[in-house]
Design a protein around this motif. Structure first.
Motif, PDB file in Angstrom:
ATOM      1  N   PRO A 275       5.876  14.940   5.531  1.00 46.86           N
ATOM      2  CA  PRO A 275       5.867  15.998   6.483  1.00 46.86           C
ATOM      3  C   PRO A 275       4.505  16.894   6.473  1.00 46.86           C
ATOM      4  N   GLY A 276       3.660  16.912   7.561  1.00 46.59           N
ATOM      5  CA  GLY A 276       2.585  18.141   7.190  1.00 46.59           C
ATOM      6  C   GLY A 276       1.575  17.846   6.360  1.00 46.59           C
ATOM      7  N   ARG A 277       1.483  16.625   6.046  1.00 51.54           N
ATOM      8  CA  ARG A 277       0.232  16.336   5.043  1.00 51.54           C
ATOM      9  C   ARG A 277      -0.510  15.267   5.410  1.00 51.54           C
ATOM     10  N   GLN A 278      -1.731  14.812   5.409  1.00 48.90           N
ATOM     11  CA  GLN A 278      -2.331  13.656   5.813  1.00 48.90           C
ATOM     12  C   GLN A 278      -2.838  12.968   4.547  1.00 48.90           C
ATOM     13  N   PRO A 279      -2.679  11.626   4.186  1.00 47.32           N
ATOM     14  CA  PRO A 279      -3.278  10.934   3.221  1.00 47.32           C
ATOM     15  C   PRO A 279      -4.650  11.250   2.816  1.00 47.32           C
ATOM     16  N   HIS A 280      -5.028  11.506   1.688  1.00 41.86           N
ATOM     17  CA  HIS A 280      -6.406  11.599   1.375  1.00 41.86           C
ATOM     18  C   HIS A 280      -7.129  10.148   0.994  1.00 41.86           C
ATOM     19  N   LEU A 281      -6.168   9.315   0.734  1.00 40.91           N
ATOM     20  CA  LEU A 281      -6.686   7.812   0.366  1.00 40.91           C
ATOM     21  C   LEU A 281      -5.508   7.032   0.448  1.00 40.91           C
TER      22      LEU A 281
ATOM     23  N   THR B 225       0.667  -1.199  -0.054  1.00 38.37           N
ATOM     24  CA  THR B 225       0.059   0.089  -0.017  1.00 38.37           C
ATOM     25  C   THR B 225       0.870   1.357   0.148  1.00 38.37           C
ATOM     26  N   TYR B 226       0.257   2.360  -0.605  1.00 33.64           N
ATOM     27  CA  TYR B 226       0.947   3.733  -0.591  1.00 33.64           C
ATOM     28  C   TYR B 226      -0.108   4.735  -0.329  1.00 33.64           C
ATOM     29  N   PRO B 227       0.425   5.903   0.205  1.00 32.37           N
ATOM     30  CA  PRO B 227      -0.680   7.003   0.360  1.00 32.37           C
ATOM     31  C   PRO B 227      -0.733   7.672  -0.801  1.00 32.37           C
ATOM     32  N   GLU B 228      -2.149   8.251  -0.988  1.00 33.62           N
ATOM     33  CA  GLU B 228      -2.533   9.195  -2.012  1.00 33.62           C
ATOM     34  C   GLU B 228      -2.805  10.663  -1.350  1.00 33.62           C
ATOM     35  N   TYR B 229      -2.119  11.515  -1.895  1.00 36.56           N
ATOM     36  CA  TYR B 229      -2.429  13.230  -1.410  1.00 36.56           C
ATOM     37  C   TYR B 229      -3.345  13.802  -2.504  1.00 36.56           C
ATOM     38  N   ARG B 230      -3.916  14.742  -1.954  1.00 43.20           N
ATOM     39  CA  ARG B 230      -4.937  15.473  -2.685  1.00 43.20           C
ATOM     40  C   ARG B 230      -4.060  16.199  -3.829  1.00 43.20           C
TER      41      ARG B 230
END
Length: 221
Positions: A146-152, A83-88
């Motif tokens: 850093p400083g960002r949250q995963p959107h998905l 799995t990996y994070p997706e940001y906006r």
């Protein structure tokens, strides 16, 4: 046999027969292609800070993209999934949007600095919110950017995993981004590839033959 019996598309098999590479390909499928991640593959993924993605929509229109983060931003959950994070990002969500129509994903991890080797992972995707996936996998990294949250989160069930050979992979040395005065002259990302001027566009349009190759073929006939 390491590889599943269905390894290789119909197109692959057809061209292998036409070009006489069937036996050579069979050896590669048998020795190199797995339907799971080996321990060495999982350790390799944990060291990587980038991956190239290939997606397509329901009609087969393709999109190539790139993801990066600290080593380990892409997490091997077990030998059958990662799995990996997706940001906006820019809000377009082209890759994730394709995944909602067509869940097949191609991933290419490349080591340009040490072993000069690549790893292909092809799989089937399901999208989760951060809360949903973290409920099942609480050990997910909490600060991949850093400083960002995963959107998905993109959860990938592995269908194929195999090596990309080292031949022609360039050697790249990690380096800090330059901070010289010339950086001030660099356009912002959204202006880096500017639109042509109206006059230039008009001239290009007037001199461009937009007749398709099919139409040109009919004309010649």
């Amino acid at each position: 046999m390491n590889a599943p019996e269905t390894t290789g598309s119909f197109g692959e098999r057809m061209l292998q027969q036409q070009l006489g590479t069937t036996d050579r390909a069979a050896v590669f499928y048998d020795r190199q292609v797995h339907d799971y991640l080996t321990p060495a593959m999982r350790e390799f993924i944990a060291r990587q800070s980038m991956v190239f993605l290939s997606t397509a929509d329901s009609l087969g229109a393709c999109d190539a993209s790139f993801r990066a983060g600290p080593p380990g931003f892409c997490v091997s959950l077990d030998d059958r999934s990662l799995t990996y994070p997706e940001y906006r990002g820019n809000g377009v969500l082209a890759s994730a949007g394709n995944m909602t129509e067509n869940p097949h994903l191609g991933m290419l991890f490349m080591d340009f600095t040490h072993d000069h080797i690549g790893l292909h992972v092809n799989g089937t995707v399901r999208l989760y919110t951060d809360h949903e996936l973290r409920a099942s996998y609480p050990h997910l990294p909490a600060d991949t950017a850093p400083g960002r949250q995963p959107h998905l989160w993109v959860h990938v069930t592995v269908d194929e995993a195999y090596v990309h050979c080292s031949k022609h992979i360039p050697h790249l040395e990690p380096a800090p981004r330059p901070r010289s005065t010339t950086d001030r002259n660099r356009p912002k990302d959204n202006a880096y590839f500017p639109e042509p001027s109206p006059a230039h566009q008009a001239g290009a349009d007037s001199g461009t033959d937009r007749t398709s190759w099919r139409d040109r073929l009919r004309i010649r006939r």
